[in-house]
Design an enzyme around this catalytic site. Structure first.
Site, PDB file in Angstrom:
ATOM      1  N   ASP A  61     -15.802  51.412  39.514  1.00 26.76           N
ATOM      2  CA  ASP A  61     -17.236  51.184  39.677  1.00 26.76           C
ATOM      3  C   ASP A  61     -17.962  51.332  38.331  1.00 26.76           C
ATOM      4  O   ASP A  61     -17.674  52.243  37.555  1.00 26.76           O
ATOM      5  CB  ASP A  61     -17.771  52.242  40.663  1.00 26.76           C
ATOM      6  CG  ASP A  61     -19.199  51.988  41.090  1.00 26.76           C
ATOM      7  OD1 ASP A  61     -19.438  50.961  41.745  1.00 26.76           O
ATOM      8  OD2 ASP A  61     -20.071  52.808  40.778  1.00 26.76           O
ATOM      9  N   GLU A  70     -15.248  46.723  37.532  1.00 27.87           N
ATOM     10  CA  GLU A  70     -16.549  46.136  37.855  1.00 27.87           C
ATOM     11  C   GLU A  70     -17.381  46.239  36.580  1.00 27.87           C
ATOM     12  O   GLU A  70     -17.848  47.319  36.217  1.00 27.87           O
ATOM     13  CB  GLU A  70     -17.244  46.908  38.990  1.00 27.87           C
ATOM     14  CG  GLU A  70     -18.519  46.209  39.428  1.00 27.87           C
ATOM     15  CD  GLU A  70     -19.688  47.124  39.775  1.00 27.87           C
ATOM     16  OE1 GLU A  70     -20.596  46.662  40.470  1.00 27.87           O
ATOM     17  OE2 GLU A  70     -19.714  48.287  39.326  1.00 27.87           O
TER      18      GLU A  70
END
Ligand code: NOJ
Length: 535
Positions: free
Chosen positions: A206, A279
């Site tokens: 993330d 990401e």
């Protein structure tokens, strides 16, 4: 996959949003036993792996991306034994398992942050986060703005009279971690090992581009003169937002790469093809290749298709550029049309066009990510403001509606909402008109989106995986893009007119029933795609 290629190079990875997949205990929220009992759906789709959004201990202020214990399972999802059982079942079905890792921030309920709040300025406890004194006039240390709206700083007034601010690029309940502190790096290595030892095959990272911050004590002034400070206005277009974010001192800094080099060594020490996908929303897109250099991560998301218009020339350029730039670093492409952060593809382009785009994309070389419900053609659901949960809705005072519409639970079967998802009241209401979209309704319909995905992924596995590079034929002229790959010719018509294309092959799959191939002519109506076997 061709011999010698790692498992992820051409894998189909199915993203599960645990809260919305299947509820096994009637509390209205999906959970790990619910996932375990429904993995056959993922297997029958033809996926190779699952990626689970966070299911860790969390107050759930940001859908679990506010992690209070990265090595614990939140009771709403079950317990560690449930996680172990879920991974074991996935492996039994031939599915690898990626878990989410959230290294940019913790929840304010993490023990470290609670300790930091009760500790003094300058303490070890505070140094794991970004705590700074106010400016002389009492305002925050700099002018950065949270991505969810409002300032990126929250002040903590302590009994000793101090009034430091801490940094949070997202919600105020998500304090950013200070990656210059060795405790942070050590703790994340422990977390990576923890999940790998439990059987996970890798990670989705993330905010992978956010870990290193520069010039924290300096106000940021946008070099392009787009604004006099970093102002992520809630009304700003995503393009302008992207441009602004490309120059900020907290994203895509060189300092993130040594972290991933260390992680890569850790992955390799497992001797079993561990992988991670980053990401990283970076600008310009070529910067993404820095995350997949040969001693770093294995994949980086390509987000272009998540925001691309349904336009052949645009899609050609975006796909071709992506393949070109990744070829230079010898990394596989990743294609995603939907995820839990963006409006679903069926809402962006409509049902017909989204089927066509999906069919086209599934023929591309590289890895294909499918977000749960995408295979059902689910659109975003209308959500009443009173039901909304996304912090972006609250921090922008409702100007941004947030991402809840893309996170509504899956409809499985039956004639009434919640369509078998739960025996209780689902955490977000499932629209009544999703009856026809449920898994069982679509299984019974040979022309459904679910059956289209199943057929496509079967042909992909048997014929396209390992078929090598693509040879472009049409580049977007007259709304048509097409390429040859292996024994197939692949077409997408983004225009609204019917195209007649001379073809010598046989139609393997069309995105709709009005796609036909007769007497050497392929009929490709507006917003459709076709796979033609040519050899
Ligand atoms: C990206 C995640 O996908 C999103 O859901 C989350 O809100 C932010 N990162 C912050 O963790």
């Amino acid at each position: 996959m061709s011999a010698g290629e790692p498992w992820w190079a051409e894998s189909v990875i199915y993203q599960i949003y645990p809260r919305s997949f299947f509820d096994s205990n009637g509390d209205g929220e999906g959970d790990l036993p619910g996932i375990t009992s429904h993995l056959e759906h993922v297997q029958s789709l033809g996926a190779d792996a699952i990626w689970l959004s966070p299911f860790y201990t969390s107050p759930n202020k940001d859908g679990g991306y506010d992690v209070a214990d990265p090595r614990g399972v939140d009771p709403r999802f079950g317990n560690l034994e449930d996680a172990r059982a879920m991974i074991a079942r996935a492996h039994q079905l031939g599915l690898r398992v990626l878990v989410d890792i959230v290294p940019n921030h913790f929840s304010d309920q993490h023990r470290w942050f609670k300790d930091a709040i009760s500790a003094k300025p300058g303490s070890v406890e505070r140094s794991r986060f970004h705590f700074y004194d106010p400016k002389a006039d009492g305002t925050p240390p700099n002018n950065w703005i949270s991505l969810f709206g409002g300032p990126a700083w929250t002040q903590v007034k302590s009994s000793d009279g101090s009034a430091q601010y801490y940094l949070h690029l997202f919600d105020s309940s998500q304090p950013d971690l200070n990656w210059d502190n060795q405790d942070v790096a050590d703790d994340f290595e422990k977390t990576l090992r923890f999940w790998l030892d439990l059987g996970a095959d890798g990670f989705r990272i993330d905010v992978a581009h956010g870990l290193a911050k520069e010039n924290i004590l300096v106000d940021h002034h946008d070099p392009q003169g787009l604004s006099d400070a970093l102002r992520l206005d809630v009304e700003m277009s995503s393009e302008k937002r992207g441009e602004l974010l490309s120059s900020v001192p907290f994203f895509d800094r060189d300092g993130v790469h040594p972290i991933y080099r260390n992680w890569r060594k850790l992955f390799d020490s497992y001797n079993r093809d561990v992988m991670a996908v980053a990401e990283a929303w970076v600008h310009p897109p070529v910067r993404a290749t820095r995350y997949v250099r040969n001693d770093e991560l294995q994949q980086v998301f390509n987000f272009d298709l998540l925001v691309a218009p349904f336009d052949a020339a645009f899609l050609y350029k975006c796909i071709n550029d992506t393949l070109e730039m990744l070829r230079r670093v010898n990394a596989p492409a990743t294609w995603a049309l939907s995820n839990h952060d963006t409006p679903r593809v069926a809402s962006r382009h409509g049902a017909k066009a989204s089927r066509a785009l999906a069919l086209f994309v599934m023929a591309l070389p590289g890895s294909c990510y499918i977000y749960n419900g995408q295979e059902l053609g689910l659109p975003d659901a209308e959500i009443a403001d009173a039901d909304r949960q996304d912090p972006a809705f609250f921090r922008t005072k409702g100007v941004h509606k947030g991402r809840d519409g893309a996170r509504v639970p899956m409809p499985w079967n039956g004639g009434q909402t919640p369509f078998g998802f739960s025996s209780g009241k689902p955490w977000l209401p499932i629209p009544e008109n999703w009856r026809e979209l449920s898994v069982s309704a679509q299984e019974a319909d040979a022309t459904s989106t679910l059956n289209l995905y199943r057929k496509a992924l079967k042909i992909r596995k048997e014929n396209l995986v390992g078929a090598g590079e693509i040879e472009w034929v049409d580049h977007g002229e007259s709304g048509l893009i097409s390429f040859a790959r292996g024994e197939f010719a692949i077409y997408l018509n983004t225009s609204s007119t019917v195209l007649q294309i001379p073809s010598v092959g046989t139609l393997a799959l069309g995105s709709d029933i009005d796609v036909t191939l007769e007497n050497g002519s392929l009929t490709l109506p507006g917003a459709t795609a076709a796979w033609v076997a040519i050899r």
